[in-house]
Design a protein around this motif. Structure first.
Motif, mmCIF file in Angstrom:
data_model
loop_
_atom_site.group_PDB
_atom_site.id
_atom_site.type_symbol
_atom_site.label_atom_id
_atom_site.label_comp_id
_atom_site.label_asym_id
_atom_site.label_seq_id
_atom_site.Cartn_x
_atom_site.Cartn_y
_atom_site.Cartn_z
ATOM 1 N N THR A 131 0.355 -11.077 7.184
ATOM 2 C CA THR A 131 1.394 -9.926 7.161
ATOM 3 C C THR A 131 3.054 -9.696 6.921
ATOM 4 O O THR A 131 3.481 -10.203 7.160
ATOM 5 C CB THR A 131 0.512 -8.648 6.999
ATOM 6 O OG1 THR A 131 0.875 -6.948 6.992
ATOM 7 C CG2 THR A 131 0.214 -8.293 9.118
ATOM 8 N N TYR A 178 -0.820 -12.703 12.652
ATOM 9 C CA TYR A 178 -1.545 -12.187 13.671
ATOM 10 C C TYR A 178 -2.648 -13.058 13.798
ATOM 11 O O TYR A 178 -3.968 -13.354 12.805
ATOM 12 C CB TYR A 178 -1.527 -10.603 12.883
ATOM 13 C CG TYR A 178 -2.396 -10.367 14.656
ATOM 14 C CD1 TYR A 178 -1.748 -9.494 15.612
ATOM 15 C CD2 TYR A 178 -4.217 -9.925 15.215
ATOM 16 C CE1 TYR A 178 -2.023 -8.547 16.902
ATOM 17 C CE2 TYR A 178 -4.387 -9.432 15.886
ATOM 18 C CZ TYR A 178 -4.044 -9.178 16.433
ATOM 19 O OH TYR A 178 -3.902 -8.188 17.995
ATOM 20 N N ASN A 198 3.760 1.115 11.159
ATOM 21 C CA ASN A 198 5.277 1.273 9.757
ATOM 22 C C ASN A 198 6.422 2.362 10.279
ATOM 23 O O ASN A 198 5.555 3.748 10.084
ATOM 24 C CB ASN A 198 4.370 1.891 8.428
ATOM 25 C CG ASN A 198 3.042 -0.042 8.752
ATOM 26 O OD1 ASN A 198 3.218 -1.329 8.479
ATOM 27 N ND2 ASN A 198 1.737 0.263 8.258
ATOM 28 N N LYS A 209 2.402 6.728 3.580
ATOM 29 C CA LYS A 209 2.064 5.333 4.032
ATOM 30 C C LYS A 209 2.724 4.564 3.042
ATOM 31 O O LYS A 209 2.528 4.329 2.040
ATOM 32 C CB LYS A 209 0.863 5.447 4.454
ATOM 33 C CG LYS A 209 0.660 3.632 4.308
ATOM 34 C CD LYS A 209 -0.865 3.175 4.889
ATOM 35 C CE LYS A 209 -1.332 1.266 5.068
ATOM 36 N NZ LYS A 209 -2.904 1.407 5.526
ATOM 37 N N THR A 267 5.202 6.389 7.940
ATOM 38 C CA THR A 267 4.202 6.520 8.258
ATOM 39 C C THR A 267 5.029 8.200 8.150
ATOM 40 O O THR A 267 5.091 8.035 9.318
ATOM 41 C CB THR A 267 3.630 6.406 8.966
ATOM 42 O OG1 THR A 267 3.173 5.117 8.717
ATOM 43 C CG2 THR A 267 2.431 6.740 9.321
ATOM 44 N N GLN A 325 6.301 -7.130 8.541
ATOM 45 C CA GLN A 325 6.106 -5.887 9.683
ATOM 46 C C GLN A 325 7.930 -5.902 8.889
ATOM 47 O O GLN A 325 8.131 -6.122 8.597
ATOM 48 C CB GLN A 325 6.981 -6.073 11.191
ATOM 49 C CG GLN A 325 5.251 -6.400 12.071
ATOM 50 C CD GLN A 325 5.398 -6.789 12.899
ATOM 51 O OE1 GLN A 325 5.604 -6.088 13.961
ATOM 52 N NE2 GLN A 325 5.631 -7.777 13.535
ATOM 53 N N SER A 341 3.219 0.143 3.683
ATOM 54 C CA SER A 341 2.660 -0.827 4.387
ATOM 55 C C SER A 341 3.316 -2.358 3.222
ATOM 56 O O SER A 341 2.561 -2.036 1.911
ATOM 57 C CB SER A 341 1.439 -0.713 5.404
ATOM 58 O OG SER A 341 0.515 -1.057 4.322
ATOM 59 N N VAL A 358 0.727 -2.201 14.667
ATOM 60 C CA VAL A 358 1.146 -2.323 14.073
ATOM 61 C C VAL A 358 2.220 -1.168 13.491
ATOM 62 O O VAL A 358 1.404 0.496 14.059
ATOM 63 C CB VAL A 358 0.787 -2.732 12.525
ATOM 64 C CG1 VAL A 358 -0.269 -2.048 12.034
ATOM 65 C CG2 VAL A 358 1.721 -2.946 11.531
ATOM 66 N N ASP A 417 1.221 -1.285 0.219
ATOM 67 C CA ASP A 417 0.282 -0.026 -0.274
ATOM 68 C C ASP A 417 0.837 1.550 -0.033
ATOM 69 O O ASP A 417 1.891 1.535 0.921
ATOM 70 C CB ASP A 417 -0.914 -0.076 1.287
ATOM 71 C CG ASP A 417 -2.385 -0.963 1.113
ATOM 72 O OD1 ASP A 417 -2.560 -1.401 -0.084
ATOM 73 O OD2 ASP A 417 -2.167 -2.005 2.096
ATOM 74 N N GLN A 435 -1.313 -6.721 4.883
ATOM 75 C CA GLN A 435 -2.819 -6.038 5.861
ATOM 76 C C GLN A 435 -2.132 -5.303 7.087
ATOM 77 O O GLN A 435 -1.639 -5.880 7.600
ATOM 78 C CB GLN A 435 -4.146 -6.877 5.905
ATOM 79 C CG GLN A 435 -5.224 -6.791 6.523
ATOM 80 C CD GLN A 435 -6.122 -7.300 7.136
ATOM 81 O OE1 GLN A 435 -5.680 -8.085 6.221
ATOM 82 N NE2 GLN A 435 -7.299 -6.994 7.651
ATOM 83 N N ASP A 436 -2.681 -4.472 7.381
ATOM 84 C CA ASP A 436 -2.335 -3.446 9.130
ATOM 85 C C ASP A 436 -3.542 -4.637 10.170
ATOM 86 O O ASP A 436 -4.176 -4.670 9.925
ATOM 87 C CB ASP A 436 -2.602 -2.514 9.068
ATOM 88 C CG ASP A 436 -2.045 -1.171 8.062
ATOM 89 O OD1 ASP A 436 -0.874 -1.746 7.713
ATOM 90 O OD2 ASP A 436 -2.281 -0.432 8.072
ATOM 91 N N PHE A 437 -2.321 -4.844 11.580
ATOM 92 C CA PHE A 437 -3.295 -5.130 12.443
ATOM 93 C C PHE A 437 -3.260 -4.206 13.434
ATOM 94 O O PHE A 437 -2.285 -3.239 13.910
ATOM 95 C CB PHE A 437 -2.662 -6.436 12.680
ATOM 96 C CG PHE A 437 -1.190 -6.697 12.930
ATOM 97 C CD1 PHE A 437 -0.495 -6.869 14.331
ATOM 98 C CD2 PHE A 437 -0.466 -6.538 12.025
ATOM 99 C CE1 PHE A 437 0.946 -6.708 14.515
ATOM 100 C CE2 PHE A 437 1.258 -6.579 12.092
ATOM 101 C CZ PHE A 437 1.572 -6.746 13.222
#
Length: 407
Positions: free
Chosen positions: A322, A311, A283, A271, A286, A324, A273, A281, A68, A276-278
């Motif tokens: 996802t 997650y 980044n 942003k 950002t 990190q 990433s 999280v 993203d 998917q964000d959890f």
């Protein structure tokens, strides 16, 4: 009932023997406040899931990673930007268009709304307005496809989730992703014949559905959307000039309207990433801002180390796959003749062989009740000791005053 009342393990003090004091009332109020605060804290801890992390070896192979993006280029026009993605497996995505969009920005960094034109356009689309009738005709041909139609990709992997190549543009993107020559065979593809396309120029004209409109207010560009890459080491970059591949060299051809000495690659990363964000999280990129201190060609490199992450959500009993990441930033000027490289923003990423498993865990209700009773009992006992100590001290002090020992 009377016999049951007599059976009492806790002796009660007669009401007339109780002594009510200000110190006792103060201790009671303070203890009640402390009990309320600690109760709310314990309730919050009970309702909030505790995250447990485990490190395991990542045995997964292949697959895709969705990235993203949301970046602002305050001093670089949308017509000058192209985005490419390459990796060590040999996969190349040049001039990516799907799911990536741009918006024109004015001098204040605000999105420019152009009258009579859609402001959001696909990244990499042309600015020409020719052959609009052909574009309309092509759209009509696409709408006449039979229900359930799935076009052949002629040996190339489709970029669409359906695995089909229903348009001439779909076939081109499939061939570009495999680095096959599309132009020499364009007249043989059923999709291109149906749409009346026999040359690359015609294809570019017909896919120009949302042209950008050059406007004096357009001084910057916002790039946002999503791109999909293979789960292997690689890079993607946003750079001025149309891209091409010659052997092992990746080139960007700047148009005559672009003056390299006046390039300004100042950018804001709202942003970035990888997946998917959890909950929880972070980044690192950002709201990252980088100001180019002087004009000219410059390369900005972000070396990203990705850690695959799973997650596990306890309530929904689902998992989020996802990534990190940590990042190291490096930049260098290219105005010197000895400097090699391309001006632009480069994200070089690599995957760690270690995976992080994050599991939501909640305390049991009985554990919560046990802690709550222990908390109440402990505060009650301590407050009783304090009350007794204050009562004896004040009482002894009062007697000394009455005896005249303290004046």
């Amino acid at each position: 009932m009377k016999n049951l009342i007599k059976f009492d393990a806790y002796p009660k003090t007669e009401e007339e023997l109780n002594i009510k004091t200000i110190s006792g009332a103060t201790v009671t109020l303070v203890s009640s406040l402390i009990i309320f605060i600690l109760f709310v804290n314990e309730l919050h801890l009970y309702l909030t899931p505790h995250l447990k992390q485990n490190l395991v070896v990542d045995f997964s192979q292949g697959g895709k990673v969705d990235i993203d993006l949301d970046l602002d280029f305050p001093r670089l026009k949308c017509s000058e930007l192209h985005i490419d993605a390459l990796d060590i497996s040999g996969s190349q995505q040049l001039g990516i268009r799907h799911n990536l969009y741009l918006d024109n920005l004015d001098i204040n960094g605000e999105v420019v709304e152009l009258k009579g034109s859609k402001n959001k356009v696909e990244l990499g689309s042309s600015d020409d307005k020719d052959n609009e009738d052909e574009a309309v005709k092509a759209k009509e041909n696409k709408s006449k496809l039979p229900e359930g139609y799935c076009g052949e990709c002629y040996g190339a992997p489709s970029a669409n989730p359906s695995g089909c190549c229903n348009t001439c543009q779909d076939v081109k993107e499939a061939y570009d992703a495999t680095n096959w020559n599309f132009a020499n065979s364009i007249g043989k593809f059923e999709q291109c014949i149906r749409e009346g396309i026999t040359t690359i120029r015609q294809l570019r004209q017909q896919t120009n559905e949302n042209p950008t409109v050059e406007d004096p207010r357009n001084v910057g560009c916002k790039v946002n959307g999503q791109l999909s890459v293979n789960k292997v080491k690689g890079n993607f970059h946003i750079a001025p000039g149309k891209s091409s591949q010659r052997g092992r060299s990746h080139l960007h051809h700047l148009s005559t309207s672009i003056d390299k000495s006046k390039l300004n690659l100042t950018h804001v990363i709202n942003k970035v990433s990888f997946g998917q964000d959890f909950p929880g999280v972070i980044n690192p990129l950002t709201n990252h801002y980088h100001l180019q201190s002087h004009l000219g060609p410059k390369m900005f490199q972000y070396f990203v180390k990705l850690v695959p992450t799973i997650y596990f959500q306890k309530d929904t009993k689902t998992s989020i796959k996802t990534n990190q990441y940590s990042v190291y930033e490096y930049s260098r000027d290219l105005h010197q003749t000895s400097s090699s490289g391309l001006p632009g923003i480069f994200f070089i990423y690599d995957f760690s062989p270690i995976m992080v498993e994050i599991v939501e865990e909640k305390k049991s209700f009985f554990h919560f009740i046990t802690q709550l009773f222990g908390l109440l009992g402990g505060i009650y006992s301590i407050s009783s000791l304090i009350d007794n100590l204050l009562f004896r001290s004040l009482n002894s002090f009062q007697k000394k005053i009455e005896l005249g020992k303290i004046y």
